[in-house]
Design a protein around this motif. Structure first.
Motif, PDB file in Angstrom:
ATOM      1  N   SER A 235       0.820  -1.214   0.000  1.00 22.38           N
ATOM      2  CA  SER A 235       0.000   0.000   0.000  1.00 22.38           C
ATOM      3  C   SER A 235       0.854   1.263   0.000  1.00 22.38           C
ATOM      4  O   SER A 235       0.332   2.371  -0.192  1.00 22.38           O
ATOM      5  CB  SER A 235      -0.918   0.002   1.230  1.00 22.38           C
ATOM      6  OG  SER A 235      -0.148  -0.035   2.428  1.00 22.38           O
ATOM      7  N   TYR A 236       2.165   1.115   0.209  1.00 16.26           N
ATOM      8  CA  TYR A 236       3.054   2.271   0.257  1.00 16.26           C
ATOM      9  C   TYR A 236       3.558   2.683  -1.129  1.00 16.26           C
ATOM     10  O   TYR A 236       4.062   3.791  -1.304  1.00 16.26           O
ATOM     11  CB  TYR A 236       4.262   1.978   1.158  1.00 16.26           C
ATOM     12  CG  TYR A 236       3.871   1.535   2.541  1.00 16.26           C
ATOM     13  CD1 TYR A 236       3.456   2.461   3.502  1.00 16.26           C
ATOM     14  CD2 TYR A 236       3.881   0.189   2.894  1.00 16.26           C
ATOM     15  CE1 TYR A 236       3.083   2.056   4.763  1.00 16.26           C
ATOM     16  CE2 TYR A 236       3.503  -0.225   4.169  1.00 16.26           C
ATOM     17  CZ  TYR A 236       3.099   0.714   5.094  1.00 16.26           C
ATOM     18  OH  TYR A 236       2.713   0.310   6.339  1.00 16.26           O
ATOM     19  N   GLY A 237       3.451   1.776  -2.084  1.00 18.09           N
ATOM     20  CA  GLY A 237       4.042   2.024  -3.388  1.00 18.09           C
ATOM     21  C   GLY A 237       3.559   3.303  -4.050  1.00 18.09           C
ATOM     22  O   GLY A 237       4.353   4.023  -4.675  1.00 18.09           O
ATOM     23  N   SER A 238       2.282   3.609  -3.918  1.00 18.24           N
ATOM     24  CA  SER A 238       1.725   4.802  -4.566  1.00 18.24           C
ATOM     25  C   SER A 238       2.225   6.093  -3.930  1.00 18.24           C
ATOM     26  O   SER A 238       2.065   7.172  -4.509  1.00 18.24           O
ATOM     27  CB  SER A 238       0.201   4.765  -4.509  1.00 18.24           C
ATOM     28  OG  SER A 238      -0.257   4.782  -3.160  1.00 18.24           O
ATOM     29  N   LYS A 239       2.811   5.994  -2.748  1.00 19.45           N
ATOM     30  CA  LYS A 239       3.324   7.173  -2.044  1.00 19.45           C
ATOM     31  C   LYS A 239       4.814   7.400  -2.263  1.00 19.45           C
ATOM     32  O   LYS A 239       5.373   8.382  -1.778  1.00 19.45           O
ATOM     33  CB  LYS A 239       3.064   7.025  -0.537  1.00 19.45           C
ATOM     34  CG  LYS A 239       1.596   7.071  -0.133  1.00 19.45           C
ATOM     35  CD  LYS A 239       1.076   8.502  -0.182  1.00 19.45           C
ATOM     36  CE  LYS A 239      -0.306   8.630   0.431  1.00 19.45           C
ATOM     37  NZ  LYS A 239      -0.757  10.047   0.456  1.00 19.45           N
ATOM     38  N   ILE A 240       5.477   6.465  -2.974  1.00 20.02           N
ATOM     39  CA  ILE A 240       6.936   6.481  -3.088  1.00 20.02           C
ATOM     40  C   ILE A 240       7.362   6.890  -4.495  1.00 20.02           C
ATOM     41  O   ILE A 240       6.765   6.462  -5.486  1.00 20.02           O
ATOM     42  CB  ILE A 240       7.508   5.092  -2.737  1.00 20.02           C
ATOM     43  CG1 ILE A 240       7.266   4.777  -1.254  1.00 20.02           C
ATOM     44  CG2 ILE A 240       8.993   5.002  -3.057  1.00 20.02           C
ATOM     45  CD1 ILE A 240       7.576   3.345  -0.883  1.00 20.02           C
ATOM     46  N   ASP A 241       8.404   7.699  -4.568  1.00 20.04           N
ATOM     47  CA  ASP A 241       9.062   7.985  -5.838  1.00 20.04           C
ATOM     48  C   ASP A 241      10.110   6.894  -6.068  1.00 20.04           C
ATOM     49  O   ASP A 241      11.119   6.839  -5.351  1.00 20.04           O
ATOM     50  CB  ASP A 241       9.735   9.360  -5.787  1.00 20.04           C
ATOM     51  CG  ASP A 241      10.359   9.761  -7.114  1.00 20.04           C
ATOM     52  OD1 ASP A 241      10.671   8.869  -7.926  1.00 20.04           O
ATOM     53  OD2 ASP A 241      10.562  10.971  -7.339  1.00 20.04           O
ATOM     54  N   PRO A 242       9.908   5.991  -7.048  1.00 19.67           N
ATOM     55  CA  PRO A 242      10.828   4.860  -7.230  1.00 19.67           C
ATOM     56  C   PRO A 242      12.222   5.263  -7.679  1.00 19.67           C
ATOM     57  O   PRO A 242      13.135   4.429  -7.698  1.00 19.67           O
ATOM     58  CB  PRO A 242      10.134   4.011  -8.301  1.00 19.67           C
ATOM     59  CG  PRO A 242       9.293   4.986  -9.058  1.00 19.67           C
ATOM     60  CD  PRO A 242       8.825   5.996  -8.044  1.00 19.67           C
TER      61      PRO A 242
END
Length: 320
Positions: free
Chosen positions: A144-151
């Motif tokens: 669920s954190y992926g959408s909040k992270i700049d890869p």
């Protein structure tokens, strides 16, 4: 009604202040063909006032289940040392979350305080970098954190064996036969090295990680050639006295042999475990070896500077 209005005003003041705190949650990465399940803690930027949370003798500061503040946030991954814990650097994680990073720290399977099955085996040195790659894969694509992270903004913090792990992820090639690394019998890994029972598969590099902070890394990298592929920025910390297989002169040699000069810090009067979070009274009583410093060394005071320097370093490269 007056009391209700008063507490509402206080609550709104807390919510509107500029200070951050650290949200705290747990996460499990499922087992797959690359390895077993990974257990991890996650710290996130949060605006709710933090409180003390106890996990056995370890006391952390955070807010369970706090909504994440911000978007396109940088990610920091933390790798603990031999037989360590995902909570071993919780104060550093809290500081980074306060500063606007999402932070994930795992328990390396087979080489953590609760599971020592592989801690004495050379396989732990092979699987640790893969653990980190699997963790990043999951966080970015399936959590669920992926959408909040700049890869494109990923950093790494590692201590002791975690520092070794970071160097491998950065492209270094270990030499397990390095005679400068103390390896007394009967540790299984020492027998494996002596019998030349060394891994043949390539170790895991991860180019998604842009910057590394390493504290007293265990060094199997004795030459410039073993480090020649390491081109990303590194902040390197060395204790004066070392310990747990880490020799101060080996960390200093790393600083000299890295192709790009690291941001190097030598910590006077510190021994190896000074980089772990300051211990509670209960943890000091149960684990004095990792909690007790020399009389002239103040771990709590040191960590104020240590955490600030690490946060500043990551901000320089990942907050732009």
């Amino acid at each position: 009604m007056r009391a209700k209005a008063f507490f509402t005003t206080v609550w709104l003041a807390i919510m509107s202040c500029s200070a951050h705190s650290a949200g705290l949650a747990t996460m499990t990465v499922p087992a797959d063909e690359r390895g077993p399940a990974l257990q991890a803690f996650v710290w996130t930027p949060c605006r709710v006032e933090a409180s003390s949370i106890s996990f056995g003798p370890v006391v952390v500061t955070g807010v369970k289940g706090c909504p994440i503040e911000g978007s396109s946030l940088p990610l920091i991954v933390i790798s603990h040392g031999h037989a360590g814990s995902a909570l071993g650097h919780h104060d550093t994680a809290e500081t980074l979350a306060d500063a606007g990073f999402i932070v994930v720290a795992l328990n390396h399977p087979g080489d953590n305080y609760a599971d020592l099955r592989q801690s004495g085996d050379i396989s732990a040195m092979v699987e640790r970098p893969t653990d980190i790659r699997r963790l990043i894969d999951f966080v970015l694509a399936k959590s669920s954190y992926g959408s909040k992270i700049d890869p494109h903004k990923i950093g790494f913090f590692g201590f002791s064996r975690g520092g070794y792990t970071g160097l491998v992820l950065a492209g270094a090639t270990p030499d397990f036969r390095d005679p400068s690394v103390p390896c007394p019998e009967p540790a299984p890994i020492c027998g494996e090295i002596r019998r030349n029972e060394l891994p043949t598969q390539p170790l895991t590099e991860d180019k998604r990680i842009k910057v590394f902070a390493l504290a007293d890394p265990l060094s199997f990298f004795p030459t410039k050639q073993s480090l020649q592929a390491v081109e990303r920025p590194i902040q390197l910390w060395a204790s004066e006295y070392g310990g747990d297989g880490v020799l101060p002169q080996n960390v200093a040699a790393l600083a000299a042999n890295l192709p790009t000069k690291p941001d190097y810090h030598s910590v006077p009067e510190a021994a190896h475990f000074a980089f772990l979070a300051p211990c509670s009274k209960a943890l000091t009583a149960s684990e004095p070896a990792i909690c007790t410093d020399g009389r002239s060394f103040d771990r709590a005071a040191f960590h104020q500077e240590f955490n600030s320097q690490i946060s500043t370093f990551f901000k320089r490269y990942l907050h732009g």
